[in-house]
Design an enzyme around this catalytic site. Structure first.
Site, mmCIF file in Angstrom:
data_model
loop_
_atom_site.group_PDB
_atom_site.id
_atom_site.type_symbol
_atom_site.label_atom_id
_atom_site.label_comp_id
_atom_site.label_asym_id
_atom_site.label_seq_id
_atom_site.Cartn_x
_atom_site.Cartn_y
_atom_site.Cartn_z
ATOM 1 N N TYR A 19 4.231 5.961 10.813
ATOM 2 C CA TYR A 19 4.585 4.554 11.040
ATOM 3 C C TYR A 19 5.308 3.862 9.876
ATOM 4 O O TYR A 19 5.835 2.776 10.049
ATOM 5 C CB TYR A 19 3.338 3.737 11.422
ATOM 6 N N ARG A 67 0.865 -1.186 0.000
ATOM 7 C CA ARG A 67 0.000 0.000 0.000
ATOM 8 C C ARG A 67 0.903 1.238 0.000
ATOM 9 O O ARG A 67 1.483 1.572 1.025
ATOM 10 C CB ARG A 67 -0.882 -0.020 1.256
ATOM 11 N N HIS A 111 -3.821 4.527 4.509
ATOM 12 C CA HIS A 111 -4.989 3.640 4.602
ATOM 13 C C HIS A 111 -6.197 4.318 3.968
ATOM 14 O O HIS A 111 -6.880 3.743 3.126
ATOM 15 C CB HIS A 111 -5.259 3.321 6.067
#
Lengths: 378, 337
Positions: free
Chosen positions: A282, A269, A273
């Protein structure tokens, strides 16, 4: 003495994880031969390959446009699929028209390939409806937001197809995070027990919002399926040919009536998100950089240029096509009407429900009383 | 007309539904060879085959989730949840999927799923086998919730639930499975209409499921004291047939509601509020609730202290009539309110 005694630690019972990944196009676009999977893509002509490239580029262009629409306040939210184009296009283009899809919310590329109308893809995210399309129009259920819940629906649909005596297959999409959910595990047990003609398609994009795949799985996810009695494949999810071949192989098994299969498409990805997420908190930028070198579009372009199939002219034509689609998508999005006030009461039940009818009548009277109900807008 | 137990009346209802519509399929644990732990599906797999009557792996969410896929495909699944306390693993699939799919898809996808749930206490069972979870589902838009109290209603309402294009939670009063009664397979009534079981003039007593029989006993006992109790069996908990209850309360001016489920946020609260809203000027007293307590369901040898019984219902009737009741002791002793 010690060396002659077998290793008695229990972890020695674990076989080494296989690092094999089905790959037909490497990141540089070199065609790798694979005697098992080559036959599944042997029929592809130059035009077919260009069509796949067109899909990948259009799907990415829609995704970029949707992110822009969100940033401009036209969408409440958008879940980008950046980086996962090959996993979605390769699998969706393997499907027959009558095969049925149960997906999660990030499969906008699959929806595009199924022929979902452009603004319908975005309706949920603009907030004008809870679902953008009639599932039976494109044989794709409207996307599921509860993680993993759709996998069970797929198994039920697949068992229903077998009851009906048709060879239709069902495919369900979910992510690496979903593989922890009880529903996904139940779905695999049920599919195996009933020999359901279903393909479990896991896009391992390495992230469940901020949680790395290592929090969900200590072993390759594809390894779980055999424990359920389901054969599985682990493919390079950024290689559209490998994904297409693996999905065709799984679908062939389903169409033949031989039961379920599992595909882990290893991808990444590249974006957040959703547009509400901040992956800089992160994601290691070096890891992301390494994955950007495995981009699914670049490798197919490199391959097609090397093969003399892709010219500058064709490339420009595809880019123009993508821009035209994006413009149509944007215009369609902006033209979506807001729901009428009393539409919140529509379709709660298929048959009359007297409690709800009374509540609707009261709200109608209230709206009239404050002058906020145009007769035409009911 | 034949005399059947309530369980057998459900069985004949399922048999008729399977025979009348080949899209009807049954899903559940132990419903095939065994015929269900309460034998409600006895003989059906033998008669209709393993594709129509499916023994399912042991996962309630899986059962409901798979039923959703079958409904997508045009089937009418009838799911058995073996016991009330085992429905919770399926809660997401029921309230987030089954209930919402028709709404979500603007009517494109129908969910004609019937979910049968043996519910309620009084059978001396271990934990998780005596619960009354109906309020969770009545609270959920998109679901219909019904319960039966007689073999006739069990048969008729189950067939109606299966024929309904909406999802129906069908709560079966498990301690009444062995109650016998006349069953006419051709009988029909409005699916969501309550039934006046006993006519009366002084107080309206509303019950459903397992407590309808107890309410009838209470009406008989009250009549011995010269109090005329009208008993209503709600049948449908969503929607509620407020018209029938309203008509009764306009006549009696007094309302007692009884259920086994806990009181807080229960059907009694909903009914009391709605009837007060509709009949405020006709009420002679505040509606009285006689229910299970706001505790977990207790152990088998304590359940008699939890379940509303004849005497507690009569105490509620006294309260609604303004006669001396246990509540007076609480007030005069200065106890907690």
């Amino acid at each position: 003495m010690r060396a002659t005694v077998p290793d008695d630690r229990l972890e020695a019972e674990l076989p080494a994880p296989p690092d094999a990944l089905v790959q037909l196009l490497d990141p540089e676009g070199r065609r790798r031969s694979d005697p098992l999977y080559d036959p599944y893509v042997a029929d592809l002509t130059g035009d077919d390959l260009l069509a796949l490239l067109d899909d990948l580029i259009v799907v990415r262009r829609i995704d970029v446009e949707a992110t822009a629409l969100q940033r401009q306040g036209q969408l409440g939210l958008w879940p980008p699929l950046l980086g996962q184009e090959a996993a979605q296009v390769g699998s969706a283009r393997a499907l027959r028209a009558d095969d049925f899809v149960f997906s999660s919310y990030r499969e906008n590329g699959v929806a595009y390939c199924r022929g979902v109308e452009l603004p319908a893809i975005v309706e949920v995210w603009r907030g004008t409806a809870q679902a953008g399309w009639n599932p039976y129009d494109v044989n794709m259920a409207t996307p599921q937001i509860v993680i993993g819940a759709q996998t069970l629906h797929a198994v039920g649909y697949a068992v229903g197809c077998r009851h009906d005596g048709v060879d239709t297959a069902t495919i369900t999409y979910f992510g690496d995070g979903a593989t922890t959910q009880g529903d996904v595990n139940e779905a695999m047990v049920f599919a195996a027990s009933f020999g359901a003609p279903v393909v479990f398609f896991c896009q391992n994009n390495h992230w469940a919002i901020s949680e790395p795949v290592g929090l969900q799985a200590q072993r390759p996810i594809a390894e779980r399926a055999p424990g359920f009695g389901i054969p599985s494949m682990r493919v390079d999810g950024n290689d559209v040919l490998a994904v297409l071949a693996a999905t065709r192989r799984a679908l062939e098994r389903a169409h033949r009536g031989d039961g379920p299969s599992f595909i882990e498409a290893v991808t990444y990805r590249m974006g957040p998100h959703t547009t509400s997420d901040d992956p800089t908190r992160y994601v290691d930028p070096l890891e992301r950089e390494a994955w950007s070198a495995k981009d699914p579009i670049q490798r197919l372009e490199a391959h097609l240029r090397e093969a003399g199939i892709l010219t500058d002219e064709t490339s420009a034509r595809i880019a123009a096509h993508a821009d035209a689609i994006a413009a149509e998508f944007r215009a369609g999005c902006l033209a979506l009407p807001n729901p009428a006030p009393l539409s919140v009461f529509d379709h709660v039940y298929a048959e009359p429900h007297r409690g709800l009818e009374r509540q609707r009548a009261e709200q109608q009277a209230y709206l009239r009383s404050i002058g906020e109900l145009e007769e035409a807008a009911e | 007309m034949t005399q059947l137990t309530l369980a057998k009346a459900l069985n004949t209802g399922l048999r008729r539904a399977l025979a009348d519509d080949d899209r009807v399929v049954l899903l559940g644990e132990d419903i095939g060879q065994l015929g269900g732990v309460f034998r409600v599906t006895d003989g059906l797999q033998q008669e209709f085959g393993r594709e129509r009557v499916m023994d399912m792996p042991l996962a309630e969410s899986g059962i409901i989730g798979m039923a959703i896929g079958l409904a997508y495909r045009g089937f009418r699944p009838v799911c058995e949840i073996q016991f009330d306390g085992f429905i919770y693993p399926a809660f997401d699939q029921i309230v987030a999927q089954v209930a919402k799919l028709h709404y979500r898809t603007r009517g494109a996808v129908r969910m004609p799923i019937t979910i049968r749930v043996p519910f309620g206490g009084g059978i001396g069972a271990v934990e998780h086998h005596s619960e009354s979870p109906e309020a969770y589902f009545a609270h959920t838009a998109g679901l219909r919730v019904v319960t039966c109290s007689t073999p006739q209603d069990a048969h008729t309402m189950l067939r109606q639930a299966i024929a309904c294009d909406d999802p129906v939670l069908f709560f079966e009063p498990k301690r009444r499975y062995w109650t016998k009664g006349e069953v006419d397979e051709s009988f029909e009534h409005a699916f969501d209409r309550a039934r006046v079981v006993v006519e009366g003039a002084d107080v309206t007593l509303v019950a459903y499921g397992p407590l309808v029989a107890t309410a009838i006993d209470a009406a008989v006992a009250a009549s011995d004291e010269g109090v005329s109790v009208e008993v209503i069996d709600l049948r449908s908990l969503s929607p509620l047939d407020l018209d029938t209850v309203e008509a009764s309360v306009r006549k009696t001016g007094r309302l007692v509601i009884t259920h086994e489920a806990a009181q807080f946020g229960g059907l009694g609260a909903e009914l009391a509020a709605s009837i007060t809203d509709r009949c405020f000027v006709h009420l002679e007293a505040a509606p009285a609730r006689v229910t299970g307590f706001d505790t977990p369901y207790p152990s088998a040898r304590a359940e008699e202290h939890f379940l509303p019984d004849l005497d507690r219902i009569l105490d509620g009737v006294d309260r609604a009539l303004g006669r001396p009741s246990a509540r007076d002791l609480l007030l005069t002793s200065g106890g907690a309110r």
